[in-house]
Design an enzyme around this catalytic site. Structure first.
Site, PDB file in Angstrom:
ATOM      1  N   THR A 123       0.544   5.698  -5.567  1.00  0.00           N
ATOM      2  CA  THR A 123       0.594   4.263  -5.870  1.00  0.00           C
ATOM      3  C   THR A 123       0.242   3.480  -4.609  1.00  0.00           C
ATOM      4  O   THR A 123       0.701   3.841  -3.525  1.00  0.00           O
ATOM      5  CB  THR A 123       1.986   3.824  -6.396  1.00  0.00           C
ATOM      6  OG1 THR A 123       2.079   2.403  -6.366  1.00  0.00           O
ATOM      7  CG2 THR A 123       3.134   4.386  -5.581  1.00  0.00           C
ATOM      8  N   ARG A 130      -1.568   3.510 -18.542  1.00  0.00           N
ATOM      9  CA  ARG A 130      -0.159   3.216 -18.811  1.00  0.00           C
ATOM     10  C   ARG A 130       0.008   3.474 -20.303  1.00  0.00           C
ATOM     11  O   ARG A 130      -0.777   2.968 -21.102  1.00  0.00           O
ATOM     12  CB  ARG A 130       0.158   1.773 -18.443  1.00  0.00           C
ATOM     13  CG  ARG A 130      -0.205   1.484 -16.973  1.00  0.00           C
ATOM     14  CD  ARG A 130       0.305   0.152 -16.496  1.00  0.00           C
ATOM     15  NE  ARG A 130      -0.364  -0.255 -15.275  1.00  0.00           N
ATOM     16  CZ  ARG A 130       0.017   0.084 -14.045  1.00  0.00           C
ATOM     17  NH1 ARG A 130       1.075   0.843 -13.867  1.00  0.00           N
ATOM     18  NH2 ARG A 130      -0.636  -0.336 -12.996  1.00  0.00           N
ATOM     19  N   ASP A 171       6.593   5.064  -9.594  1.00  0.00           N
ATOM     20  CA  ASP A 171       7.981   5.194 -10.067  1.00  0.00           C
ATOM     21  C   ASP A 171       8.064   5.283 -11.590  1.00  0.00           C
ATOM     22  O   ASP A 171       8.843   6.065 -12.138  1.00  0.00           O
ATOM     23  CB  ASP A 171       8.856   4.059  -9.520  1.00  0.00           C
ATOM     24  CG  ASP A 171       8.348   2.688  -9.905  1.00  0.00           C
ATOM     25  OD1 ASP A 171       7.123   2.496  -9.960  1.00  0.00           O
ATOM     26  OD2 ASP A 171       9.184   1.792 -10.158  1.00  0.00           O
ATOM     27  N   ARG A 223       3.466  -6.502  -6.868  1.00  0.00           N
ATOM     28  CA  ARG A 223       4.259  -7.242  -7.857  1.00  0.00           C
ATOM     29  C   ARG A 223       5.708  -7.342  -7.427  1.00  0.00           C
ATOM     30  O   ARG A 223       6.358  -8.365  -7.594  1.00  0.00           O
ATOM     31  CB  ARG A 223       4.199  -6.540  -9.223  1.00  0.00           C
ATOM     32  CG  ARG A 223       3.014  -6.947 -10.069  1.00  0.00           C
ATOM     33  CD  ARG A 223       2.942  -6.087 -11.304  1.00  0.00           C
ATOM     34  NE  ARG A 223       2.780  -4.675 -10.938  1.00  0.00           N
ATOM     35  CZ  ARG A 223       2.821  -3.653 -11.772  1.00  0.00           C
ATOM     36  NH1 ARG A 223       3.050  -3.853 -13.036  1.00  0.00           N
ATOM     37  NH2 ARG A 223       2.630  -2.420 -11.357  1.00  0.00           N
ATOM     38  N   ASP A 280       1.308   0.762  -3.748  1.00  0.00           N
ATOM     39  CA  ASP A 280       2.394  -0.143  -3.339  1.00  0.00           C
ATOM     40  C   ASP A 280       3.308   0.409  -2.239  1.00  0.00           C
ATOM     41  O   ASP A 280       4.038  -0.353  -1.612  1.00  0.00           O
ATOM     42  CB  ASP A 280       3.259  -0.519  -4.545  1.00  0.00           C
ATOM     43  CG  ASP A 280       2.491  -1.354  -5.548  1.00  0.00           C
ATOM     44  OD1 ASP A 280       1.535  -2.032  -5.125  1.00  0.00           O
ATOM     45  OD2 ASP A 280       2.822  -1.312  -6.745  1.00  0.00           O
ATOM     46  N   ASP A 335       6.100   1.975  -2.516  1.00  0.00           N
ATOM     47  CA  ASP A 335       7.438   1.458  -2.816  1.00  0.00           C
ATOM     48  C   ASP A 335       8.390   2.536  -3.346  1.00  0.00           C
ATOM     49  O   ASP A 335       9.281   2.242  -4.145  1.00  0.00           O
ATOM     50  CB  ASP A 335       7.329   0.304  -3.838  1.00  0.00           C
ATOM     51  CG  ASP A 335       6.652   0.741  -5.135  1.00  0.00           C
ATOM     52  OD1 ASP A 335       6.121   1.862  -5.178  1.00  0.00           O
ATOM     53  OD2 ASP A 335       6.670  -0.037  -6.097  1.00  0.00           O
ATOM     54  N   GLY A 351      -1.053   3.098 -12.220  1.00  0.00           N
ATOM     55  CA  GLY A 351      -2.231   2.490 -11.599  1.00  0.00           C
ATOM     56  C   GLY A 351      -3.007   3.518 -10.791  1.00  0.00           C
ATOM     57  O   GLY A 351      -2.421   4.416 -10.204  1.00  0.00           O
TER      58      GLY A 351
END
Ligand code: ATP
Length: 322
Positions: free
Chosen positions: A126, A72, A103, A172, A128, A130, A11
């Site tokens: 990213t 992607r 990741d 997500r 996120d 994460d 992303g």
């Protein structure tokens, strides 16, 4: 180290351009050539590339998105696609490779390293936040600021009409964007993937809500188990007919926009250290910033998701939103 490849993958995230610029300018100072491949692993498979020079990265530090574009790539996950990517690396005689992504992108880099000995370094890109091994990922700071600004605006209209807004934010698998923006916006509740009883907590909490205050903001991470903002919003409309309930999905605005100052600075630091890491012979490591110190974490450790959010932050939110 004479020539390196660079991709942005997964992303898109604001700050990727600042990182690209830092890689190219640092490499230039070290007399290293940089070849940028478009659309992540797709460009590597198709050998769709550009020679990145100082002028190609001028005037991009402040722009969202990525000038290298991103994607992607399902083809990269096939043996044929992987083989074509390896051939591209060989064709360019690259000595090193830098991946700016999340990741999944690092998992891809690990697979690539099984087929080719090229040294690879990752920069966490990213929204996120994460990844293990860094307090900060490129894109996260801008995303939470974008969410905060948007929810402030929603609050104005919620307040004027005495409405409850159920607002869906990205995440997500991770509720970090929801948690931070909830604290920043004074939201009344959050529902996140990491906690399983958030809906029951919301129902319980409503019993103590003052009758005089009717505007409320409930933030839902998209990966929440109750079907996101539509799932929760439609349920609340049935359960709480006395309230005027509206649903708002912030969507892709969270990925765009000019990167914040913090984003640009951290992305620049990471790009710089990614080149230094390659020069120093490191491979399959992600550059991170932990407690303001630059560090490197092996890809296989970086991609392990942190399942738990900081319990102190959750408690702070619970107390401040009570
Ligand atoms: P974001 O956090 O924004 O989603 P990401 O890097 O995690 O970013 P993914 O779509 O998960 O995004 O991964 C990016 C790409 O990495 C995939 O499209 C795929 O090409 C490659 N990739 C991911 N996992 C693997 C794998 N196990 N083997 C080979 N390639 C992979």
């Amino acid at each position: 180290m004479k020539k390196i490849g660079l991709i942005t993958s997964g992303g898109d995230a604001p700050g990727m351009n600042a990182c690209i610029r830092a890689v190219v300018r640092t490499a230039r100072a070290e007399q290293i050539e940089v070849v940028g491949f478009y659309r992540g692993y797709e460009g590597l498979i198709d050998n769709d590339c550009i020679q990145l020079t100082k002028s190609t990265v001028s005037n991009i530090i402040h722009r969202g998105g990525t000038v290298l574009k991103t994607a992607r790539s399902s083809r990269f996950m096939t043996s044929k696609g992987m083989q074509m990517a390896v051939e591209t690396l060989q064709k360019h005689a690259l000595d090193g490779f830098i991946v700016i992504g999340g990741d999944g992108s690092f998992r891809g880099a690990l697979e690539l390293s099984k087929q080719h000995t090229i040294k690879t370094i990752g920069c966490p890109g990213t929204i996120d936040n994460d990844l293990v091994g860094t307090d900060y990922t490129i894109g996260y700071d801008t995303a939470i600021n974008t969410v905060t600004e948007a929810i402030d605006k929603i609050r104005d209209t919620a307040e004027s009409h005495d409405r409850i807004f159920v607002v869906e934010v990205m995440g997500r698998d991770a509720g970090l964007i929801a948690l931070r923006s909830a604290i920043a916006c004074g939201a009344e509740a959050i529902l996140i993937p990491e906690r399983k009883n958030d809906l029951a907590r919301l129902m319980e909490k409503k019993k103590s809500w003052r009758k005089t205050k009717k505007s409320r903001i409930i933030i839902v991470a998209e990966g929440d188990e109750n079907g996101g903002a539509f799932g929760i919003g439609n349920l609340l409309k049935k359960e709480w007919p006395e309230f005027d309930i509206r649903i708002s999905i912030l969507g892709h605005i969270q990925r765009g926009g000019n990167p914040t100052c913090m984003e640009r600075v951290n992305a620049s630091i990471m790009g710089y250290y990614a080149v230094q890491a390659l020069k120093n012979g490191l491979t399959n490591q992600m550059v991170g910033i932990v407690n303001k110190q630059v560090c490197y974490t092996p890809f296989q450790d970086a991609v392990k998701h942190i399942e738990e959010l900081n319990p102190d932050m959750l408690q702070i939110l619970d107390i401040l939103s009570a």
